[in-house]
Design a protein around this motif. Structure first.
Motif, PDB file in Angstrom:
ATOM      1  N   GLU A 217       5.683   5.973  16.413  1.00 15.23           N
ATOM      2  CA  GLU A 217       4.724   4.897  16.738  1.00 15.23           C
ATOM      3  C   GLU A 217       5.398   3.821  17.611  1.00 15.23           C
ATOM      4  OE1 GLU A 217       1.544   4.779  14.637  1.00 15.23           O
ATOM      5  OE2 GLU A 217       0.819   3.161  15.928  1.00 15.23           O
TER       6      GLU A 217
ATOM      7  N   ASP B  33       3.361  12.744  11.029  1.00 14.21           N
ATOM      8  CA  ASP B  33       2.199  12.593  10.130  1.00 14.21           C
ATOM      9  C   ASP B  33       1.878  13.939   9.472  1.00 14.21           C
ATOM     10  OD1 ASP B  33       1.710   9.880  10.558  1.00 14.21           O
ATOM     11  OD2 ASP B  33       0.072  10.182  11.980  1.00 14.21           O
TER      12      ASP B  33
ATOM     13  N   ASN C 245       7.304   9.035  11.372  1.00 17.44           N
ATOM     14  CA  ASN C 245       5.998   8.528  11.818  1.00 17.44           C
ATOM     15  C   ASN C 245       6.125   7.136  12.439  1.00 17.44           C
ATOM     16  OD1 ASN C 245       6.648   7.579   9.234  1.00 17.44           O
ATOM     17  ND2 ASN C 245       4.550   7.644   8.452  1.00 17.44           N
TER      18      ASN C 245
ATOM     19  N   ARG D 120       3.267   3.989  -1.384  1.00 15.45           N
ATOM     20  CA  ARG D 120       4.220   3.997  -2.511  1.00 15.45           C
ATOM     21  C   ARG D 120       4.595   2.583  -2.952  1.00 15.45           C
ATOM     22  NH1 ARG D 120       8.548   7.022   0.897  1.00 15.45           N
ATOM     23  NH2 ARG D 120       6.556   7.650   1.743  1.00 15.45           N
TER      24      ARG D 120
ATOM     25  N   ARG E  55       8.837  -1.812   7.116  1.00 13.92           N
ATOM     26  CA  ARG E  55       8.223  -0.867   6.172  1.00 13.92           C
ATOM     27  C   ARG E  55       9.083   0.393   6.086  1.00 13.92           C
ATOM     28  NH1 ARG E  55       3.792   0.171   3.238  1.00 13.92           N
ATOM     29  NH2 ARG E  55       2.935   2.280   3.189  1.00 13.92           N
TER      30      ARG E  55
ATOM     31  N   ARG F  35       2.267  17.655   0.379  1.00 16.94           N
ATOM     32  CA  ARG F  35       1.437  17.750  -0.839  1.00 16.94           C
ATOM     33  C   ARG F  35       0.520  18.951  -0.800  1.00 16.94           C
ATOM     34  NH1 ARG F  35      -0.034  11.382  -1.137  1.00 16.94           N
ATOM     35  NH2 ARG F  35       1.977  10.765  -1.991  1.00 16.94           N
TER      36      ARG F  35
ATOM     37  N   LYS G 152      -2.809   7.005  -1.822  1.00 19.40           N
ATOM     38  CA  LYS G 152      -3.044   5.932  -2.798  1.00 19.40           C
ATOM     39  C   LYS G 152      -4.178   5.039  -2.308  1.00 19.40           C
ATOM     40  CE  LYS G 152       0.800   6.987  -5.044  1.00 19.40           C
ATOM     41  NZ  LYS G 152       0.750   8.305  -4.382  1.00 19.40           N
TER      42      LYS G 152
ATOM     43  N   TYR H   2       5.780  12.399  -4.430  1.00 18.29           N
ATOM     44  CA  TYR H   2       6.516  12.300  -3.160  1.00 18.29           C
ATOM     45  C   TYR H   2       7.655  13.318  -3.129  1.00 18.29           C
ATOM     46  CZ  TYR H   2       4.015   7.925  -2.544  1.00 18.29           C
ATOM     47  OH  TYR H   2       3.023   6.993  -2.392  1.00 18.29           O
ATOM     48  N   LYS H   3       7.898  13.885  -1.938  1.00 23.41           N
ATOM     49  CA  LYS H   3       9.009  14.823  -1.735  1.00 23.41           C
ATOM     50  C   LYS H   3       9.798  14.381  -0.518  1.00 23.41           C
ATOM     51  CE  LYS H   3       6.019  18.524  -3.349  1.00 23.41           C
ATOM     52  NZ  LYS H   3       5.178  19.625  -2.906  1.00 23.41           N
TER      53      LYS H   3
ATOM     54  N   TYR I  35       0.860  -1.195   0.000  1.00 23.15           N
ATOM     55  CA  TYR I  35       0.000   0.000   0.000  1.00 23.15           C
ATOM     56  C   TYR I  35       0.888   1.235   0.000  1.00 23.15           C
ATOM     57  CZ  TYR I  35       0.653   0.508   5.119  1.00 23.15           C
ATOM     58  OH  TYR I  35       1.181   0.689   6.380  1.00 23.15           O
TER      59      TYR I  35
ATOM     60  N   TYR J 158      13.577   5.986  -0.857  1.00 25.25           N
ATOM     61  CA  TYR J 158      14.042   7.388  -0.879  1.00 25.25           C
ATOM     62  C   TYR J 158      15.446   7.471  -1.478  1.00 25.25           C
ATOM     63  CZ  TYR J 158      10.410   9.527   2.174  1.00 25.25           C
ATOM     64  OH  TYR J 158       9.233  10.031   2.698  1.00 25.25           O
TER      65      TYR J 158
ATOM     66  N   ARG K  44      -6.072   7.985  14.920  1.00 30.34           N
ATOM     67  CA  ARG K  44      -5.757   7.122  13.784  1.00 30.34           C
ATOM     68  C   ARG K  44      -6.988   6.690  13.000  1.00 30.34           C
ATOM     69  NH1 ARG K  44      -1.962   7.973  12.240  1.00 30.34           N
ATOM     70  NH2 ARG K  44      -0.327   7.005  13.452  1.00 30.34           N
TER      71      ARG K  44
ATOM     72  N   HIS L 278      10.870   2.028   2.857  1.00 28.15           N
ATOM     73  CA  HIS L 278      10.733   3.451   2.494  1.00 28.15           C
ATOM     74  C   HIS L 278      12.117   4.085   2.331  1.00 28.15           C
ATOM     75  CE1 HIS L 278       6.503   3.238   3.141  1.00 28.15           C
ATOM     76  NE2 HIS L 278       6.301   4.379   3.765  1.00 28.15           N
TER      77      HIS L 278
HETATM   78  P1  NDP Z   1       3.436   6.275   5.072  1.00 31.58           P
HETATM   79  O1  NDP Z   1       4.605   7.054   5.571  1.00 31.58           O
HETATM   80  O2  NDP Z   1       3.666   5.226   4.046  1.00 31.58           O
HETATM   81  O3  NDP Z   1       2.325   7.294   4.468  1.00 31.58           O
HETATM   82  C1  NDP Z   1       1.648   8.224   5.284  1.00 31.58           C
HETATM   83  C2  NDP Z   1       0.905   9.266   4.441  1.00 31.58           C
HETATM   84  O4  NDP Z   1       1.796  10.289   4.014  1.00 31.58           O
HETATM   85  C3  NDP Z   1       0.279   8.724   3.164  1.00 31.58           C
HETATM   86  O5  NDP Z   1      -0.875   9.485   2.895  1.00 31.58           O
HETATM   87  C4  NDP Z   1       1.358   8.960   2.114  1.00 31.58           C
HETATM   88  O6  NDP Z   1       0.831   9.062   0.795  1.00 31.58           O
HETATM   89  C5  NDP Z   1       1.948  10.284   2.584  1.00 31.58           C
HETATM   90  N1  NDP Z   1       3.405  10.378   2.360  1.00 31.58           N
HETATM   91  C6  NDP Z   1       4.361   9.580   2.922  1.00 31.58           C
HETATM   92  N2  NDP Z   1       5.589   9.938   2.527  1.00 31.58           N
HETATM   93  C7  NDP Z   1       5.422  10.986   1.672  1.00 31.58           C
HETATM   94  C8  NDP Z   1       6.334  11.790   0.908  1.00 31.58           C
HETATM   95  N3  NDP Z   1       7.656  11.578   0.976  1.00 31.58           N
HETATM   96  N4  NDP Z   1       5.824  12.767   0.112  1.00 31.58           N
HETATM   97  C9  NDP Z   1       4.484  12.979   0.077  1.00 31.58           C
HETATM   98  N5  NDP Z   1       3.571  12.258   0.778  1.00 31.58           N
HETATM   99  C10 NDP Z   1       4.025  11.269   1.573  1.00 31.58           C
HETATM  100  O7  NDP Z   1       2.736   5.649   6.379  1.00 31.58           O
HETATM  101  P2  NDP Z   1       1.582   4.525   6.504  1.00 31.58           P
HETATM  102  O8  NDP Z   1       0.469   4.916   5.590  1.00 31.58           O
HETATM  103  O9  NDP Z   1       2.168   3.172   6.419  1.00 31.58           O
HETATM  104  O10 NDP Z   1       1.146   4.743   8.020  1.00 31.58           O
HETATM  105  C11 NDP Z   1       0.381   5.859   8.418  1.00 31.58           C
HETATM  106  C12 NDP Z   1       0.367   5.959   9.954  1.00 31.58           C
HETATM  107  O11 NDP Z   1      -0.128   4.748  10.536  1.00 31.58           O
HETATM  108  C13 NDP Z   1       1.757   6.189  10.551  1.00 31.58           C
HETATM  109  O12 NDP Z   1       1.693   7.173  11.568  1.00 31.58           O
HETATM  110  C14 NDP Z   1       2.139   4.849  11.119  1.00 31.58           C
HETATM  111  O13 NDP Z   1       2.982   4.983  12.243  1.00 31.58           O
HETATM  112  C15 NDP Z   1       0.797   4.202  11.474  1.00 31.58           C
HETATM  113  N6  NDP Z   1       0.891   2.748  11.326  1.00 31.58           N
HETATM  114  C16 NDP Z   1       0.922   1.961  12.450  1.00 31.58           C
HETATM  115  C17 NDP Z   1       1.077   0.593  12.371  1.00 31.58           C
HETATM  116  C18 NDP Z   1       1.134  -0.263  13.620  1.00 31.58           C
HETATM  117  O14 NDP Z   1       1.426  -1.465  13.514  1.00 31.58           O
HETATM  118  N7  NDP Z   1       0.894   0.258  14.815  1.00 31.58           N
HETATM  119  C19 NDP Z   1       1.171  -0.075  11.060  1.00 31.58           C
HETATM  120  C20 NDP Z   1       1.167   0.825   9.935  1.00 31.58           C
HETATM  121  C21 NDP Z   1       1.022   2.172  10.084  1.00 31.58           C
HETATM  122  P3  NDP Z   1       0.636   7.740  -0.166  1.00 31.58           P
HETATM  123  O15 NDP Z   1      -0.489   6.948   0.424  1.00 31.58           O
HETATM  124  O16 NDP Z   1       0.333   8.332  -1.500  1.00 31.58           O
HETATM  125  O17 NDP Z   1       1.954   6.970  -0.130  1.00 31.58           O
END
Ligand code: NDP
Length: 260
Positions: free
Chosen positions: A201, A168, A197, A37, A231, A175, A109, A182-183, A35, A239, A97, A235
């Motif tokens: 967590e 977060d 993030n 990227r 994960r 964006r 996405k 992505y940036k 899910y 990057y 959350r 990432h």
């Molecule tokens: P990500 O870092 O993959 O993505 C978070 C959000 O930010 C998404 O909407 C993503 O967009 C956007 N984003 C991320 N990086 C960039 C970038 N470089 N440029 C622009 N947009 C960006 O995190 P997750 O979605 O996996 O997780 C979200 C939250 O949930 C986090 O706080 C995480 O800690 C928590 N979490 C907790 C878990 C647990 O086991 N307790 C498990 C998984 C997540 P896009 O969707 O387009 O990539």
């Protein structure tokens, strides 16, 4: 009693720890959860990300409500003060959350249904063991409130929550309305790691495990690490590849500052 001659609750906690070990191994070596990227075809129909985050995370809130009603009914009574504080930590995180975080996602996405269902299953399981501990099994005495363990754990939890929440927000603000790409994120924990993030967590639930001193808290902390650290490593590699030539100079770790 369950099949292992342990109370069901204990079995569910230990099973989460063992599942976490397999998850850590599998996500480090074989698959990256598909899910965001790393999204790819073949994992079922794609769902709206806001709806998915609500559906997969809200079982935690449903379990709190279920165990409150089961043990306290409509009495309006509250559990002991320490239990209440731990419930505010845990419930507060999941109000964010399941309700606030999804509403604020910018052009996220789409989420494959299998990922959503796996996460919903995990959150139901975790919600069950955390809520059962705090609303049924444990009655912490008031002396716990001033114990070093509880204070230290609470400080660690609150620090982790602040790091997670801030990170977060940094990611969301990368964006502008309408943008989907992505940036490179900067500021706060991103000074040290690619995934502030996930780092926040992990810190949060280690703090919660220390403060609660419970097996269920320890299982949650370990599973969170097992799920988010690989994960974060994926990432980080992404990057380095995407921003080749500039990203390595930032000297960041993937998820745990200076370590991983
Ligand atoms: P990500 O870092 O993959 O993505 C978070 C959000 O930010 C998404 O909407 C993503 O967009 C956007 N984003 C991320 N990086 C960039 C970038 N470089 N440029 C622009 N947009 C960006 O995190 P997750 O979605 O996996 O997780 C979200 C939250 O949930 C986090 O706080 C995480 O800690 C928590 N979490 C907790 C878990 C647990 O086991 N307790 C498990 C998984 C997540 P896009 O969707 O387009 O990539």
């Amino acid at each position: 009693e369950s099949f292992l001659n342990m109370p069901l609750h204990t079995t569910l906690c230990w099973t989460m720890i063992v599942t976490g070990a397999f998850t850590l191994f599998g996500l480090s070596k074989y698959v990256t959860a598909p899910y965001g990227r790393h999204s790819k075809a073949g994992w079922g129909i794609l769902l709206d990300p806001k709806l998915s985050w609500f559906l997969m995370e809200s079982p935690n809130l449903v379990m709190i409500l279920f165990f409150y009603l089961k043990n306290y009914g409509m009495s309006g009574q509250l559990p002991p003060a320490t239990n209440c504080i731990l419930l505010v930590f845990y419930g507060g995180h999941y109000i964010n959350r399941s309700l606030i975080f999804p509403m604020r996602i910018r052009n996220g996405k789409k989420m494959p249904i299998t990922v959503m269902l796996a996460a919903a299953f995990y959150c139901s399981w975790n919600g069950y063991i955390q809520s059962k501990t705090l609303l049924e099994l444990e009655q912490y005495g008031d002396e716990v409130l001033s114990s070093t363990r509880f204070i230290l754990g609470s400080v660690v939890f609150i620090s982790g929550f602040a790091i997670n929440y801030h990170s977060d927000e940094v990611l969301r603000n990368l964006r502008k309305p309408g943008e989907t790409g992505y940036k490179i994120p900067y500021g706060g924990a991103f000074k040290y790691v690619s995934c502030g993030n996930f780092f926040g967590e992990i810190v949060e639930w280690i703090g919660f495990a220390i403060a609660s001193g419970s097996l269920s808290g320890a299982a949650f902390a370990f599973y969170t690490f097992a799920n988010t650290a690989p994960r974060g490593a994926s990432h980080h590699a992404w990057y380095l590849e995407k921003f080749k030539g500039e990203y390595e100079d930032l000297g960041r770790s993937a998820v745990i500052p200076f370590i991983w």
